[in-house]
Scaffold this active site. Structure first.
Site, short mmCIF file in Angstrom:
data_model
loop_
_atom_site.label_atom_id
_atom_site.label_comp_id
_atom_site.label_asym_id
_atom_site.label_seq_id
_atom_site.Cartn_x
_atom_site.Cartn_y
_atom_site.Cartn_z
N GLY A 35 13.59 -7.46 -22.66
CA GLY A 35 13.04 -7.00 -21.47
C GLY A 35 13.83 -7.49 -20.46
CD GLU A 36 16.11 -12.64 -19.84
OE1 GLU A 36 17.49 -12.67 -20.11
OE2 GLU A 36 15.40 -13.76 -19.94
NE ARG A 91 0.22 0.25 -1.21
CZ ARG A 91 -0.09 0.85 -2.17
NH1 ARG A 91 -1.18 1.63 -2.17
NH2 ARG A 91 0.80 0.75 -3.23
CD GLN A 92 -1.42 -8.99 -0.12
OE1 GLN A 92 -2.15 -8.27 -0.36
NE2 GLN A 92 -2.21 -10.19 0.41
CG HIS A 124 1.81 0.49 4.36
ND1 HIS A 124 0.87 1.75 4.27
CD2 HIS A 124 0.71 -0.42 4.59
CE1 HIS A 124 -0.24 1.42 4.65
NE2 HIS A 124 -0.45 0.21 4.92
CG ASP A 161 -6.62 5.60 6.16
OD1 ASP A 161 -5.30 5.70 7.02
OD2 ASP A 161 -6.41 5.23 5.11
CE LYS A 184 -8.56 4.25 3.15
NZ LYS A 184 -7.24 4.39 2.38
NE ARG A 186 -7.98 1.01 -0.39
CZ ARG A 186 -7.81 2.10 -1.31
NH1 ARG A 186 -8.47 1.91 -2.62
NH2 ARG A 186 -7.02 3.02 -1.19
C1 R5P Z 1 -3.08 2.73 2.48
O1 R5P Z 1 -3.34 1.76 3.46
C2 R5P Z 1 -2.35 3.85 2.31
O2 R5P Z 1 -1.85 4.24 3.50
C3 R5P Z 1 -2.96 4.65 1.29
O3 R5P Z 1 -3.91 5.51 2.06
C4 R5P Z 1 -3.39 4.29 0.13
O4 R5P Z 1 -2.37 3.58 -0.43
C5 R5P Z 1 -3.59 5.47 -0.59
O5 R5P Z 1 -4.07 4.71 -1.93
P1 R5P Z 1 -5.03 5.73 -3.12
O6 R5P Z 1 -4.43 7.11 -3.46
O7 R5P Z 1 -5.37 4.82 -4.28
O8 R5P Z 1 -6.47 5.92 -2.44
#
Ligand code: R5P
Length: 280
Positions: A35-36, A91-92, A124, A161, A184, A186
């Site tokens: 896998g490397e 996103r992190q 993001h 959102d 929204k 989560r």
């Molecule tokens: C989140 O902050 C992003 O902007 C997207 O809304 C998110 O990654 C969408 O994820 P999913 O399609 O799993 O709902």
């Protein structure tokens, strides 16, 4: 100048080389039985500027990118510009609970250390750019989406959102239509709860615009609410289409699904190559 692309972006790499008038440099990349990863650049790039195109998704792409960058340095590139069309881990960009790491920084730092400058596309959040430790700039992938969406003559742009408000505001302005922002919450990695708020969509073609579609949960929920309120067509558009697991099935309530080529797939409808070329 040469353009080199890793395995995530053969087509985009060739398109980009054409756009900027550079030569395309092929690469052998493969995995060993364990896998490397292994990479070998196939042109003599010594004394040239090089642009590398590679995502940081999926995970093995990160290793491939690091190997490519090291190979280009050793081969004598005069400068290395790394283009990351889809910056995975963005996103992190902060920690949410004790004991976590800022994953985006962990990924960005070693890439930045081997690059002279970085371009991401519709990353993001812009905070990620400072993590590279070298000049880094985000390219707006939205322009291409908007150009494509004009053909559908939408009557409303919906942000699924609060986080999507910024790019949806810009898109609505460009498309000369109103904007509506949903709220929204989560609940877990795959489940969201959305409040559509007060909006009149009867008989309208509505575009829901997000930066990323992953499991499709966010868009599926928003699309269902808009259809219940009488929208005639619901289009789901994003820059980065991950479409993991059964996303296609979850999105069956949408009349069309559109994404760019930052992640190439069956819903890719437009290319970000012109936007990247302009930035380069
Ligand atoms: C989140 O902050 C992003 O902007 C997207 O809304 C998110 O990654 C969408 O994820 P999913 O399609 O799993 O709902």
């Amino acid at each position: 100048m040469f353009v080199v692309s890793g395995s995530t972006h053969q087509r985009l790499g060739v398109a980009l080389a054409q756009e900027v008038g550079a030569e395309f440099c092929g690469v052998i990349n493969k995995s060993f039985p364990d896998g490397e990863r292994y990479v070998r650049i196939l042109r003599n790039i010594a004394g040239h500027e090089v642009v590398v195109v590679q995502n940081t998704f999926p995970d093995e792409s990160i290793v491939e990118l690091l190997l490519l960058l090291e190979a280009l340095r050793e081969a004598g590139a005069t400068s290395i510009t790394t283009v990351i069309p889809y910056m995975g881990y963005a996103r992190q960009e902060r920690t949410f609970q004790d004991g976590e790491t800022v994953s985006a920084r962990a990924v960005a730092r070693p890439i930045g250390a081997l690059s002279d400058r970085i371009f991401t596309v519709s990353v993001h959040t812009d905070e990620v750019l400072s993590f590279f430790g070298c000049p880094a700039q985000d390219v707006d992938g939205l322009q291409e989406a908007v150009r494509y969406l004009k053909g559908f003559e939408p009557g409303l742009v919906v942000a699924p959102d609060e986080g999507a408000r910024g790019w949806c505001t810009r898109a609505a302005r460009e498309l000369k239509v109103p904007l509506h922002v949903m709220s929204k919450v989560r609940l877990d990695d795959r489940t969201v709860e959305t409040d559509s708020g007060r909006v009149s969509v009867k008989g309208l073609t509505v575009v829901i615009l997000d930066d990323i579609i992953s499991t499709g949960g966010t868009i599926a929920m928003a699309a269902r609410l808009l259809k219940e309120k009488g929208a005639s067509q619901v289009l789901a558009a994003c820059t980065h289409g991950l479409f993991i697991e059964d996303a296609a099935n979850r999105l069956r309530g949408c009349d069309d699904i559109l994404s760019s080529d930052t992640l190439e797939g069956i819903y890719t409808r437009y290319s970000v190559a012109p936007a990247i070329a302009a930035a380069l």
